[in-house]
Write an enzyme that holds these catalytic residues in place. Structure first.
Site, PDB file in Angstrom:
ATOM      1  CD  GLU A  15      -5.179  -6.033  -1.389  1.00 52.61           C
ATOM      2  OE1 GLU A  15      -4.857  -4.950  -1.026  1.00 52.61           O
ATOM      3  OE2 GLU A  15      -6.194  -6.326  -0.389  1.00 52.61           O
TER       4      GLU A  15
ATOM      5  CG  ASN B  39      -0.398  -0.212   2.547  1.00 58.06           C
ATOM      6  OD1 ASN B  39       0.734  -0.836   2.782  1.00 58.06           O
ATOM      7  ND2 ASN B  39      -1.125   0.395   3.785  1.00 58.06           N
TER       8      ASN B  39
ATOM      9  CB  CYS C 234      -5.264  -1.532  -1.602  1.00 60.02           C
ATOM     10  SG  CYS C 234      -6.631  -0.578  -0.797  1.00 60.02           S
TER      11      CYS C 234
END
Ligand code: THU
Length: 139
Positions: A61, A48, A59
């Protein structure tokens, strides 16, 4: 596929943990590392990255997936999310949407922590009936 026994490649776990160490989270202090295994068998990482204008935070991901796409890979086998929280960290809604863009509905999304606990979901469990490329393109 919510269970505690999914076999995660050791290198993928290690990559997520390494990415965690690079997180930039001075505002929340909530560090997150992510690593995805591409269909070609490569590992990509993300962490992040927060911002003084809080809403611009990205984030782990989404950073991971963006990193892969920038390196020429657009399909994935699985993604791991690593934190050092006692609770396992599920992907936020925005990340679920971005994961649904690039992963099979059946692909595992796996939260792990420093205690080597894990929780596994499929992409479909995280975002049922997702709006994806099939809704816009002739697929
Ligand atoms: N965060 C992630 O990176 N991934 C998640 O799955 C949940 C939330 C980040 C965003 C923000 O920097 C911090 O965690 C607290 O929300």
């Amino acid at each position: 596929m919510k269970n505690n026994t999914y076999e995660i490649p050791a290198a993928l776990k290690a990559a997520a943990k390494e990415a965690y160490g690079k997180a930039y989270a001075p505002y929340s202090q909530f560090h997150v590392g992510s690593a995805a295994l591409t269909t070609q068998g490569n590992i990509v990482q993300g962490c992040n990255v927060e911002n003084a204008s809080y809403g611009l935070t990205i984030c782990a991901e989404r950073n991971c997936i963006g990193h892969a796409v920038a390196n020429g890979e657009q399909s994935f086998q699985m993604i791991v999310i690593y934190t050092e929280q006692d609770k396992l960290t599920p992907p936020c809604g925005a990340c679920r949407q971005v994961i649904a863009e690039f992963f099979e509905q059946s692909a595992p999304v796996i939260a792990i922590n420093h205690k080597d606990e894990q929780q596994v979901w499929t992409v479909a469990q995280l975002l049922p009936d997702a709006f994806t490329p099939k809704d816009l393109l002739e697929l």
